[in-house]
Structure formats: structure tokens, C-alpha cells
Design a protein around this motif. Structure first.
Motif, PDB file in Angstrom:
ATOM      1  N   GLN A 364      -4.315-104.254  12.516  1.00 42.62           N
ATOM      2  CA  GLN A 364      -3.006-103.586  12.381  1.00 42.62           C
ATOM      3  C   GLN A 364      -2.038-104.319  11.500  1.00 42.62           C
ATOM      4  N   CYS A 458       5.764-105.396  25.335  1.00 39.29           N
ATOM      5  CA  CYS A 458       4.371-104.716  25.305  1.00 39.29           C
ATOM      6  C   CYS A 458       3.521-105.200  26.475  1.00 39.29           C
ATOM      7  N   ALA A 462      -2.916-102.925  22.784  1.00 40.88           N
ATOM      8  CA  ALA A 462      -2.822-101.320  22.370  1.00 40.88           C
ATOM      9  C   ALA A 462      -1.572-100.905  22.493  1.00 40.88           C
ATOM     10  N   ASP A 463      -0.449-101.319  23.451  1.00 39.00           N
ATOM     11  CA  ASP A 463       0.924-100.932  23.322  1.00 39.00           C
ATOM     12  C   ASP A 463       1.264-101.366  22.246  1.00 39.00           C
ATOM     13  N   GLN A 466       0.245 -99.598  18.991  1.00 38.79           N
ATOM     14  CA  GLN A 466       0.923 -98.297  18.996  1.00 38.79           C
ATOM     15  C   GLN A 466       2.623 -98.307  18.706  1.00 38.79           C
ATOM     16  N   TRP A 467       3.086 -99.419  19.149  1.00 35.09           N
ATOM     17  CA  TRP A 467       4.384 -99.677  18.714  1.00 35.09           C
ATOM     18  C   TRP A 467       4.565-100.127  17.187  1.00 35.09           C
ATOM     19  N   SER A 470       4.410 -96.918  15.335  1.00 37.87           N
ATOM     20  CA  SER A 470       5.214 -95.778  15.256  1.00 37.87           C
ATOM     21  C   SER A 470       6.266 -95.848  14.146  1.00 37.87           C
TER      22      SER A 470
END
Length: 480
Positions: A364, A458, A462-463, A466-467, A470
Motif C-alpha cells: 500500500q 491504528c 488493516a486499519d 484503510q487510513w 482514505s
């Protein structure tokens, strides 16, 4: 190298000299600030002022500056009342003795102290025109600045250092006479405006008998006094008592002429000279403010410049074949609308047995950095980030570690030049495997206690992913 570089803001110069006053008692830990200042600016003065701004933010001197300005307003109000009492106190005493007033005593009581103070300032200004020390005499302006730094409730831990920094800039650029003079003239002008308003109210709605009374002086003395002091009001159309009025018995017409003479004297000998002096001080300030800069010959700043020069990349003789990293750092710039945001993953003091980077985050991000904890690694990362466009950063650390001031400072420095920053603490489970979501409450409490509200905590990878998703734009991926 010129000793007077490009113009700078007065506040930045005051902060730089305040840092000098603070560091007179011992050098500060400024490695991070030095790295950021070196990356963001290429000029010597720019780096010195940027370092001072960063240290001032860390030590709270920026808030101290705001409190000093507030304190200056409060002190100015208090001293404005004092000026009013000095200009009108004796006048009020004279007018308060019934309905009969000695006009000559009222004139001297109203203008004696202010005119003497103005003459002292004018003589000092003329004598200091060619002097290197033009700090100015004692004045309400100098008292206001000193009082502003000492007011209860507005007095911070570094208030006196900031006051010394302000005075150092004023002294170095020979501005003290004009800045303190402007404050003093403004306070006196406000005081005389109040005196004029008070006289107008008293003379408009009460009947006063203004007379000439004396025990040892002759009427001829008062005639000459009126002739000298009444020349300017008479030339500008104001009625002034004549010799006949002085020697005649008290009358309504004579009292009216003396009242207009007192009002005109307060205006032309009290208010107008202060306004003229205020304009002169403002013009001198405006002219000299265009040439404000640091004195590079100061040993304190020379020592800092030597440290900055040691951080410069090596010189390349063949500039055409120089690698990109020696072409000079880019100045840091915040994210602008529509600008792509990079995503980086930073591992801070992680155990060697930990699998790094986490698979859920590796795909990511565009870059992965590892900081083992040495100062050189931290400075290298800060310089790299400061020289790049805005990024979103995920700060990964061992959950079992105890947050210390070094980690707090490093995280705060990351926040100062990243678009967003998140914290992901990773822990170790009972079986030895690294797990996520370990001790999140302790780290949340630490972020709150450290006032790092800008950092997003976080619980899992996964958090964090996702952050990142965003609010991020895609860039070519890669790992460093």
C-alpha cells in the motif's frame, strides 16, 4: 559574504535573538531542527531563521509572542490612563476648586509635564541622529514593553528571553528611539484627546469663571504670557484674551475667551505635536523595516553557520554528471489542492526478529524506511521527507517499548512536514508470533498526554491500510 542579507520579518529576528539568549545558558538539542532548516532553505539567513522558528514552536515562544502582543495592549491601556492623569490630573485639580479657575495654573498643569517630556525626546533624537546607540530616553513606550512582558497571567517561562530578543533587534538596527517613541507619542496623543473631550464637556455644560490670580507677579507678566502662548491659536482663528480682558473684572465674555485659549492650547501644544512626532516615528520605522536582517558577524550565528556548512553535500566539479542528491535540497512545501500524496512506512526501533515490513502494508506504500534509533538515521529520514512533496506516513513501533521523549520529539518532527501521520504499535503474542492491537490504550493515553492529537492511532495493519487509502493519490511504488 555580505553582512546584511535580504530583509527579514521583525518577529523572526526577535525569535532568533531570543534563542541566543536562551542558549547563553546551554546549547539546546536542535539536531532535528537543524536538519529541517538545512533542507528547507539554501540561504544562510533563511536557515538561521527557520531553525529559530522551529525551536520557538517547540519551546512555546510563538505563543509567548502572542501573549506579549496581548500584554502590550493591556500595558498600553494602563499607561494611557497614567498619561491622562499626568496631562489632566493637575488640570482636574485646578478645575475642581469651585467655579473659579486660575487660567495660567490650568495651562501649566495641563501642558507642563507632557511638553517637557516631548522636548527631552526631541533633543535626544537630534543628539542620537549620528550615534550608533539610539535606544532612546526613558519613555512610556519603553515602560509599556517592559510591563507587557511582566504582567501576571501573560508572563510565560521565556518571556524575558523574548523581551531581550526584541530589545536586541531594536538596539542592533537603531530602532529603539523610534519604536519606543511611537508608543509613547501614541499614548500621549490618546491622553490629550481625553483631556480635550473632558474640557469640552466641562466648558459646554458648566459655567466657569477663568481668572488671573497672583501674589507676586504683575498683570504685565500674564499679558506677555498670553501673547506668546496665544499667537498660534490666534493665527488659526481661535479667540484669545487680550490685555483689556486680563485687567478687567471677571465677565462671561472674558471667561469664554480664556476657555477657548485653553482648548486651543491643549490641541496645538499637546495633541498636534504628539501626532506629528508619531508620524515621524512611523515613517522612520517603515523605512528601516525594509532593511531588517541578521548580523552575520555575530559569533553565535557564525557558529551555527559553521554547523550548517558541515551538513552541505560535497561539491561536484562536473555539475552535469552530479547525482540528483547533490543538486541542492528543495524547500519544503505543504500539500496543495489536487497534489498527489505519497505514502511511506516507517519502522522505528523495531526488534530484529520482527518480520518487516508487514505484508498488509508493504503493497500500500510507495517507500519503506527503517530507523534503528541513531541520530544520523533520523536526520537522514527527516531531510529526505523535507525535500520531497507531501506524504502520508505510518509510524510503526514495538508496542512493548516505553515511549520516551526522543520518540515523542521524532514523531512530532515527522508531523511538522508530512501531510498526515499515523501510529501503529505492534506487539508479541504468547506464542512468540507478532500480533496487532497490543496495548492500544497505553499508546492512546501517551498520544493524548504528549498533545499529539494530529497523529491517528491504528490498532491493526488493516486499519492503517484503510487510513492510507482514505486520502492518498497514486504514485509509482518502490521500496527503499
Amino acid at each position: 559574504m555580505s553582512t546584511r542579507p535580504e530583509p527579514a520579518e521583525f518577529r523572526d529576528l526577535a525569535l532568533a535573538h531570543a534563542m541566543q539568549a536562551i542558549e547563553a545558558g546551554g546549547a539546546l538539542d536542535d539536531a532535528g531542527e537543524m536538519a529541517l532548516a538545512h533542507a528547507r532553505h539554501t540561504s544562510d539567513q533563511g536557515r538561521l531563521l527557520e531553525r529559530a522558528r522551529l525551536l520557538a514552536q517547540r519551546l512555546g515562544l510563538v505563543d509567548e509572542w502572542a501573549r506579549l502582543r496581548t500584554g502590550l495592549w493591556v500595558a498600553g491601556g494602563l499607561l494611557g490612563v497614567l498619561a491622562f492623569l499626568l496631562a489632566g490630573g493637575l488640570l482636574t485639580r485646578a478645575l475642581g476648586s469651585g467655579q473659579t479657575v486660575n487660567a495660567a495654573f490650568a495651562f501649566v498643569a495641563m501642558l507642563g509635564v507632557p511638553v517637557v517630556a516631548l522636548l527631552v525626546w526631541v533633543l535626544w533624537a537630534l543628539a542620537s541622529a549620528g550615534s550608533a546607540r539610539a535606544a532612546g530616553p526613558w519613555s512610556l513606550g519603553k515602560l509599556a514593553l517592559g510591563l507587557a512582558a511582566r504582567l501576571p497571567g501573560l508572563h510565560g517561562p521565556h518571556a524575558m528571553s523574548l523581551l531581550r530578543g526584541v530589545n536586541a533587534v531594536l538596539r542592533e538596527h537603531r530602532l529603539g528611539l523610534w519604536v519606543f517613541g511611537a508608543l509613547s507619542h501614541l499614548l500621549w496623543a490618546l491622553a490629550f484627546a481625553l483631556v480635550l473631550a473632558s474640557l469640552l464637556m466641562l466648558f459646554a455644560f458648566q459655567s466657569w469663571s477663568l481668572t488671573w490670580e497672583t501674589t507676586i507677579l504683575s498683570p504685565a507678566f500674564f499679558e506677555g504670557f498670553l501673547q506668546v502662548t496665544g499667537w498660534l491659536p490666534r493665527a488659526l482663528g481661535f479667540p484669545v484674551p487680550d490685555a483689556v480682558t486680563v485687567n478687567a473684572p471677571p465677565s462671561a465674555q472674558g471667561a469664554q475667551a480664556m476657555a477657548w485659549w485653553l482648548l486651543a492650547s491643549a490641541l496645538f501644544y499637546g495633541l498636534v505635536p504628539r501626532l506629528v512626532a508619531l508620524v515621524v516615528c512611523a515613517l522612520v520605522w517603515q523605512r528601516r523595516a525594509m532593511r531588517l536582517s541578521l548580523d552575520m558577524s555575530d559569533p553565535y550565528f557564525r557558529q551555527l553557520l559553521t554547523r550548517f556548512q558541515a551538513m552541505d553535500p560535497p561539491q561536484v566539479v562536473d555539475a552535469e554528471h552530479a547525482p540528483p542528491h547533490v543538486q541542492g535540497p528543495q524547500a519544503f512545501r505543504p500539500r496543495s489542492p489536487g497534489e498527489a500524496v505519497g505514502r511511506v512506512l516507517i519502522g522505528f526501533e523495531l526488534p530484529s526478529e520482527m518480520v518487516w515490513p508487514p505484508a498488509a502494508l508493504a503493497a500500500q506504500v510507495h517507500a519503506v524506511h527503517t530507523v534503528a534509533g541513531t541520530m544520523s538515521e533520523r536526520l537522514h529520514l527527516l531531510t529526505t521527507l523535507a525535500s520531497a512533496p507531501a506524504v502520508d506516513a505510518v509510524f510503526v513501533c514495538a508496542a512493548a517499548a516505553s515511549p520516551d521523549r526522543g520518540a515523542e520529539r521524532f514523531l512530532r518532527q515527522l508531523c511538522s512536514h508530512t501531510h498526515r501521520c499515523a501510529l501503529l504499535p505492534l506487539g508479541r503474542g504468547p506464542g512468540g508470533a507478532w500480533i496487532e492491537g497490543d496495548k492500544p490504550g497505553r499508546w492512546a493515553d501517551w498520544l493524548k498526554a504528549s498533545e499529539l492529537s494530529a497523529v491517528q492511532l491504528c490498532a491493526t495493519s488493516a486499519d492503517a491500510a484503510q487510513w492510507l487509502a482514505s486520502d492518498a493519490a497514486s504514485l509509482p511504488t518502490g521500496t527503499t
